[in-house]
Design a protein around this motif. Structure first.
Motif, PDB file in Angstrom:
ATOM      1  N   ALA A   1       0.837  -1.200   0.000  1.00  0.00           N
ATOM      2  CA  ALA A   1       0.000   0.000   0.000  1.00  0.00           C
ATOM      3  C   ALA A   1       0.874   1.253   0.000  1.00  0.00           C
ATOM      4  CB  ALA A   1      -0.927  -0.004   1.207  1.00  0.00           C
ATOM      5  N   LYS A   2       0.449   2.254  -0.746  1.00  0.00           N
ATOM      6  CA  LYS A   2       1.193   3.507  -0.866  1.00  0.00           C
ATOM      7  C   LYS A   2       0.334   4.666  -0.394  1.00  0.00           C
ATOM      8  CE  LYS A   2       3.869   1.866  -4.848  1.00  0.00           C
ATOM      9  NZ  LYS A   2       4.251   2.120  -6.260  1.00  0.00           N
ATOM     10  N   LYS A   3       0.967   5.825  -0.301  1.00  0.00           N
ATOM     11  CA  LYS A   3       0.260   7.019   0.146  1.00  0.00           C
ATOM     12  C   LYS A   3      -0.495   7.701  -0.984  1.00  0.00           C
ATOM     13  CE  LYS A   3       1.653   6.741   4.410  1.00  0.00           C
ATOM     14  NZ  LYS A   3       0.682   6.419   5.487  1.00  0.00           N
ATOM     15  N   THR A   4      -0.341   7.213  -2.194  1.00  0.00           N
ATOM     16  CA  THR A   4      -1.029   7.816  -3.339  1.00  0.00           C
ATOM     17  C   THR A   4      -1.724   6.725  -4.149  1.00  0.00           C
ATOM     18  OG1 THR A   4       0.993   7.629  -4.656  1.00  0.00           O
ATOM     19  CG2 THR A   4       0.585   9.729  -3.562  1.00  0.00           C
ATOM     20  N   ARG A   5      -2.740   7.147  -4.922  1.00  0.00           N
ATOM     21  CA  ARG A   5      -3.478   6.194  -5.744  1.00  0.00           C
ATOM     22  C   ARG A   5      -2.709   5.943  -7.027  1.00  0.00           C
ATOM     23  NH1 ARG A   5      -8.908   6.488  -4.102  1.00  0.00           N
ATOM     24  NH2 ARG A   5      -9.378   8.288  -2.800  1.00  0.00           N
ATOM     25  N   GLY A   6      -1.705   5.143  -6.984  1.00  0.00           N
ATOM     26  CA  GLY A   6      -0.920   4.906  -8.183  1.00  0.00           C
ATOM     27  C   GLY A   6      -1.395   3.716  -8.984  1.00  0.00           C
ATOM     28  N   ASP A   7      -1.113   2.532  -8.476  1.00  0.00           N
ATOM     29  CA  ASP A   7      -1.333   1.297  -9.233  1.00  0.00           C
ATOM     30  C   ASP A   7      -2.709   0.723  -8.940  1.00  0.00           C
ATOM     31  OD1 ASP A   7       1.277   1.689 -10.054  1.00  0.00           O
ATOM     32  OD2 ASP A   7       2.081   0.544  -8.374  1.00  0.00           O
ATOM     33  N   GLN A   8      -3.736   1.364  -9.451  1.00  0.00           N
ATOM     34  CA  GLN A   8      -5.111   0.921  -9.243  1.00  0.00           C
ATOM     35  C   GLN A   8      -5.833   0.898 -10.590  1.00  0.00           C
ATOM     36  OE1 GLN A   8      -6.690   3.651  -6.274  1.00  0.00           O
ATOM     37  NE2 GLN A   8      -5.883   2.399  -4.611  1.00  0.00           N
ATOM     38  N   TYR A   9      -6.310  -0.286 -10.972  1.00  0.00           N
ATOM     39  CA  TYR A   9      -6.916  -0.449 -12.295  1.00  0.00           C
ATOM     40  C   TYR A   9      -8.202  -1.267 -12.178  1.00  0.00           C
ATOM     41  CZ  TYR A   9      -2.282   0.967 -13.957  1.00  0.00           C
ATOM     42  OH  TYR A   9      -1.114   1.659 -14.178  1.00  0.00           O
ATOM     43  N   PHE A  10      -9.280  -0.708 -12.708  1.00  0.00           N
ATOM     44  CA  PHE A  10     -10.551  -1.412 -12.834  1.00  0.00           C
ATOM     45  C   PHE A  10     -10.855  -1.596 -14.317  1.00  0.00           C
ATOM     46  CE2 PHE A  10     -12.248  -0.528  -8.465  1.00  0.00           C
ATOM     47  CZ  PHE A  10     -12.658  -1.823  -8.212  1.00  0.00           C
ATOM     48  N   PHE A  11     -11.276  -2.794 -14.692  1.00  0.00           N
ATOM     49  CA  PHE A  11     -11.686  -3.060 -16.065  1.00  0.00           C
ATOM     50  C   PHE A  11     -13.067  -3.726 -16.042  1.00  0.00           C
ATOM     51  CE2 PHE A  11      -7.083  -3.168 -15.914  1.00  0.00           C
ATOM     52  CZ  PHE A  11      -6.713  -2.385 -16.995  1.00  0.00           C
ATOM     53  N   VAL A  12     -13.976  -3.212 -16.847  1.00  0.00           N
ATOM     54  CA  VAL A  12     -15.290  -3.826 -16.999  1.00  0.00           C
ATOM     55  C   VAL A  12     -15.409  -4.323 -18.430  1.00  0.00           C
ATOM     56  CG1 VAL A  12     -17.769  -3.442 -16.975  1.00  0.00           C
ATOM     57  CG2 VAL A  12     -16.342  -2.409 -15.211  1.00  0.00           C
ATOM     58  N   ASN A  13     -15.567  -5.623 -18.602  1.00  0.00           N
ATOM     59  CA  ASN A  13     -15.554  -6.258 -19.927  1.00  0.00           C
ATOM     60  C   ASN A  13     -14.324  -5.827 -20.727  1.00  0.00           C
ATOM     61  OD1 ASN A  13     -17.927  -7.454 -19.205  1.00  0.00           O
ATOM     62  ND2 ASN A  13     -19.235  -6.147 -20.465  1.00  0.00           N
ATOM     63  N   ASN A  14     -13.176  -5.852 -20.033  1.00  0.00           N
ATOM     64  CA  ASN A  14     -11.858  -5.526 -20.600  1.00  0.00           C
ATOM     65  C   ASN A  14     -11.676  -4.055 -20.951  1.00  0.00           C
ATOM     66  OD1 ASN A  14     -10.671  -7.978 -20.318  1.00  0.00           O
ATOM     67  ND2 ASN A  14     -10.925  -8.630 -22.440  1.00  0.00           N
ATOM     68  N   ARG A  15     -12.592  -3.202 -20.525  1.00  0.00           N
ATOM     69  CA  ARG A  15     -12.470  -1.764 -20.799  1.00  0.00           C
ATOM     70  C   ARG A  15     -12.084  -1.059 -19.496  1.00  0.00           C
ATOM     71  NH1 ARG A  15     -14.725   1.055 -24.778  1.00  0.00           N
ATOM     72  NH2 ARG A  15     -16.210  -0.609 -25.214  1.00  0.00           N
ATOM     73  N   PHE A  16     -10.991  -0.276 -19.530  1.00  0.00           N
ATOM     74  CA  PHE A  16     -10.561   0.459 -18.347  1.00  0.00           C
ATOM     75  C   PHE A  16     -11.611   1.500 -17.966  1.00  0.00           C
ATOM     76  CE2 PHE A  16      -8.651   4.287 -16.532  1.00  0.00           C
ATOM     77  CZ  PHE A  16      -8.055   3.761 -15.385  1.00  0.00           C
ATOM     78  N   ILE A  17     -11.933   1.561 -16.675  1.00  0.00           N
ATOM     79  CA  ILE A  17     -12.891   2.561 -16.204  1.00  0.00           C
ATOM     80  C   ILE A  17     -12.353   3.245 -14.949  1.00  0.00           C
ATOM     81  CG2 ILE A  17     -14.867   1.254 -17.082  1.00  0.00           C
ATOM     82  CD1 ILE A  17     -15.486   0.689 -14.009  1.00  0.00           C
ATOM     83  N   LYS A  18     -12.896   4.409 -14.677  1.00  0.00           N
ATOM     84  CA  LYS A  18     -12.633   5.111 -13.422  1.00  0.00           C
ATOM     85  C   LYS A  18     -13.920   5.104 -12.614  1.00  0.00           C
ATOM     86  CE  LYS A  18      -9.164   8.218 -15.405  1.00  0.00           C
ATOM     87  NZ  LYS A  18      -8.821   9.638 -15.710  1.00  0.00           N
ATOM     88  N   SER A  19     -13.849   4.622 -11.385  1.00  0.00           N
ATOM     89  CA  SER A  19     -15.047   4.530 -10.553  1.00  0.00           C
ATOM     90  C   SER A  19     -14.676   4.723  -9.096  1.00  0.00           C
ATOM     91  CB  SER A  19     -15.749   3.181 -10.752  1.00  0.00           C
ATOM     92  OG  SER A  19     -16.831   3.042  -9.848  1.00  0.00           O
ATOM     93  N   ALA A  20     -14.985   5.898  -8.567  1.00  0.00           N
ATOM     94  CA  ALA A  20     -14.748   6.155  -7.144  1.00  0.00           C
ATOM     95  C   ALA A  20     -15.611   5.233  -6.281  1.00  0.00           C
ATOM     96  CB  ALA A  20     -15.047   7.617  -6.830  1.00  0.00           C
ATOM     97  N   TYR A  21     -16.771   4.866  -6.799  1.00  0.00           N
ATOM     98  CA  TYR A  21     -17.701   4.007  -6.058  1.00  0.00           C
ATOM     99  C   TYR A  21     -17.103   2.618  -5.856  1.00  0.00           C
ATOM    100  CZ  TYR A  21     -22.242   1.989  -4.751  1.00  0.00           C
ATOM    101  OH  TYR A  21     -23.263   1.368  -4.084  1.00  0.00           O
ATOM    102  N   LEU A  22     -16.577   2.021  -6.928  1.00  0.00           N
ATOM    103  CA  LEU A  22     -15.987   0.690  -6.797  1.00  0.00           C
ATOM    104  C   LEU A  22     -14.660   0.744  -6.041  1.00  0.00           C
ATOM    105  CD1 LEU A  22     -16.732  -0.955 -10.266  1.00  0.00           C
ATOM    106  CD2 LEU A  22     -17.990  -1.130  -8.126  1.00  0.00           C
ATOM    107  N   ASN A  23     -13.924   1.840  -6.192  1.00  0.00           N
ATOM    108  CA  ASN A  23     -12.699   1.989  -5.423  1.00  0.00           C
ATOM    109  C   ASN A  23     -13.002   1.976  -3.925  1.00  0.00           C
ATOM    110  OD1 ASN A  23      -9.722   2.867  -5.188  1.00  0.00           O
ATOM    111  ND2 ASN A  23     -10.790   4.468  -4.066  1.00  0.00           N
TER     112      ASN A  23
END
Length: 626
Positions: free
Chosen positions: A243-265
């Protein structure tokens, strides 16, 4: 009176549409890479010159296009992926709106070379400002090569708004990583100005993660795999120590498409709630697969924000999947059930549990609190065996004795005030102090965090960390506009290896770091040598300082109101400030308080956190009704 409404020419309409799709070079990279994936390619090469301003070229070995398709693909809303309106709700391809190539052709000079497997010759088309200026048959391997040259050549205003090459390259690398991460079975390479930054061989998802994010994750990944009738969640999350102090290595993919979602995070953060600090962020690469009819991917031009038909169900599944993975691999806190040998010899274990002892145990408050109905979490507030439980959590009164050379971390003195007045002049500091201290003034440290400084009518309660942060911030701000901080050359320079995206970021910061006392030089691919550090800092921690600086700098990356230099000096000020829990002697406390009071804005940090609170004598008298 004449009619005033008229249709726009195609080239102007295309430029307006391009404003949504092609915002910067990275936007074009994303669209072209997605098209290559949709073409069924197994090898995709991305070539960049001048951070995409001069050239963006994508070469793939996909199925290619016919001569007619090659011409049609540059028309607006021309696509092979949608035939009827219902197709919009069953999208499984990456690109589908038919605007990408039309937008690319509207803002650059495009050369397309393509050939299908069964055709004898391929097709070469050159487009400029949405107009086809050349079309001819050529000899080419099966697949497609599309090159964008001179981005925004016909819109100088848009070109002027592009950031520095290092900043634009960082965005390109981000888009490249997002596509490459979601398709580990495809070979990807990225070449910038003749130097290959990425060479990603085909493999498993774990291999792709390690290729991109670094070998430090090799033994620190936890597999996530949950299959349900509604959706599937799979991927990897990092162990708590990553774990780091910044949101660096965080990746969500929905049906192989990268998305940004504060809710899922938030769902992932909840799963880590008990195993990492509240201000830390875990690493994760998670793929969610569900029926395309349950989502809408066309709610945003970049397609990075989507809508779920039922967000709460997805949230619950993601949180449960991560929690289950952490528990399965014994990452979450567990009780230790190994019994000590000595315990086996104790009376409670070796002697029989008689009826008298059973009755005594059953009548105790502790037993009743856990056996009465609906009282599993009840604790008796009266006299019981638990009356001293709070004593386990009382903080120790023992002072922290760890000392350090605090003077090395403060500005060079030029007089008794403790402030470098050459620096003060550059920032317009007011040299007259609000409070004066005599030689007899006694400073006191409280909880190794606060300094009590008596003044004429009351006292100041100074937070040592935020106060030092303000001092360093103003010192670094002065160094960037005037005299550079002196550099101490290292006898044994430290070498630091970064990820490609961090490497692009550090290249951008090198000139400003030199002003601030850090001499950093590139040394091969994604490797740097730290030749020197600020002369007033202790040697030996240069590598850790740069690594922590990069993490803190990324903390400000999402805040557009900060300039690059502002982010840098705020990051350095926080990084080098003396932290809470450090013991300070009388001389160090005096120097810290005096240096704070000659700052231009001594009462807050750059982020607005108070540095001290003043308690006046009149207020103290009121507290005691004096």
């Amino acid at each position: 009176m004449t009619d005033i409404i008229q249709l726009l020419p195609d080239n102007i309409a295309n430029q307006i549409a391009a404003g949504e799709v092609i915002q910067r070079p990275a936007s074009a990279v994303k669209e072209l890479l997605e098209n290559a994936v949709d073409a069924g390619a197994t090898e995709i090469k991305l070539i960049i010159n001048d951070a995409g301003k001069a050239l963006i070229q994508v070469i793939d070995n996909g199925k290619g296009m016919s001569e007619t398709d090659a011409r049609m693909c540059f028309e607006r809303h021309a696509t092979s992926k949608i035939q009827q309106i219902d197709d919009l709700f069953h999208i499984r391809t990456m690109g589908f709106r038919g605007e990408a190539l039309a937008s690319v052709a509207a803002v650059s000079q495009v050369e397309l070379r393509t050939k299908r497997a069964g055709d004898e010759t391929g097709t070469c088309i050159e487009v400029e400002n949405s107009l086809v200026i050349k079309q001819e048959p050529i000899a080419i391997n099966t697949g497609t090569s599309i090159a964008m040259k001179n981005l925004f050549f016909n819109i100088p205003a848009r070109r002027n708004f592009l950031k520095s090459n290092a900043a634009e390259m960082r965005h390109i690398v981000d888009e490249f990583i997002r596509v490459a991460m979601s398709f580990p079975h495809i070979f990807f390479s990225l070449t910038s100005n003749g130097a290959q930054l990425f060479h990603l061989e085909k493999g498993t998802l774990k291999q792709r993660i390690i290729q991109i994010l670094g070998n430090q994750y090799n033994a620190k990944l936890v597999s996530v795999q949950e299959n349900t009738d509604y959706l599937n969640v799979q991927g990897f999350v990092g162990k708590p120590e990553t774990a780091k102090k910044t949101r660096g290595d965080q990746y969500f993919f929905v049906n192989n498409r990268f998305i940004k979602s504060a809710y899922l995070n938030h769902a992932v953060m909840n799963a880590y709630q008990e195993v990492i600090a509240t201000d830390s962020f875990p690493m994760y690469v998670l793929f969610i697969e569900l029926d395309p009819a349950q989502i809408d991917v066309n709610v945003h031009p970049t397609k990075q924000e989507i809508k779920f038909e039922d967000e709460k169900i997805v949230y619950a599944f993601v949180q449960a999947a991560v929690k289950h993975a952490l528990a399965q691999f014994s990452i979450t806190p567990t009780l230790e059930f190994d019994i000590d040998v000595n315990i086996q010899q104790s009376d409670a274990v070796s002697k029989p549990f008689t009826q008298d002892k059973q009755s005594a145990a059953a009548s105790s408050n502790l037993y009743q609190s856990f056996t009465q109905k609906n009282q599993a979490h009840f604790i008796d507030t009266g006299k019981s065996e638990l009356k001293h439980w709070k004593s386990f959590y009382e903080p120790s009164s023992k002072p922290v004795e760890e000392k350090f050379e605090y003077e090395k971390q403060l500005p060079v003195q030029s007089d008794d005030s403790g402030m470098d007045y050459a620096t003060a002049d550059l920032l317009g500091f007011v040299k007259k102090k609000k409070h004066q201290f005599t030689d007899d003034t006694v400073f006191t440290q409280l909880h190794s965090t606060y300094i009590i400084a008596p003044v004429e009518d009351g006292f100041l309660l100074v937070n040592q960390q935020t106060a030092h942060e303000r001092i360093l911030y103003e010192r670094y701000a002065a160094a960037l506009v005037g005299r550079s901080i002196s550099i101490q050359r290292s006898l044994f320079p430290a070498t630091i290896e970064l990820s490609p995206q961090d490497s692009a970021m550090l290249n951008e910061l090198i000139p400003d770091l030199l002003q601030l006392g850090y001499q950093v030089e590139p040394f091969g691919l994604n490797t740097f040598v730290i030749q020197g550090s600020p002369a007033d800092l202790e040697e030996g921690n240069e590598k850790a300082a740069i690594e922590h600086l990069m993490e803190q700098y990324k903390h400000f990356s999402s805040d557009v109101k900060f300039s690059k230099r502002e982010k840098l000096i705020r990051s350095l000020a926080w990084q080098h400030s003396v932290k809470a829990g450090r013991y300070l002697n009388i001389k160090e406390m005096r120097k810290l308080v005096e240096d704070l009071l000659v700052c231009a804005q001594p009462n807050t940090t750059p982020g607005g956190t108070p540095t001290y609170v003043e308690f006046k004598g009149s207020y103290l008298q009121k507290l005691f009704n004096a």
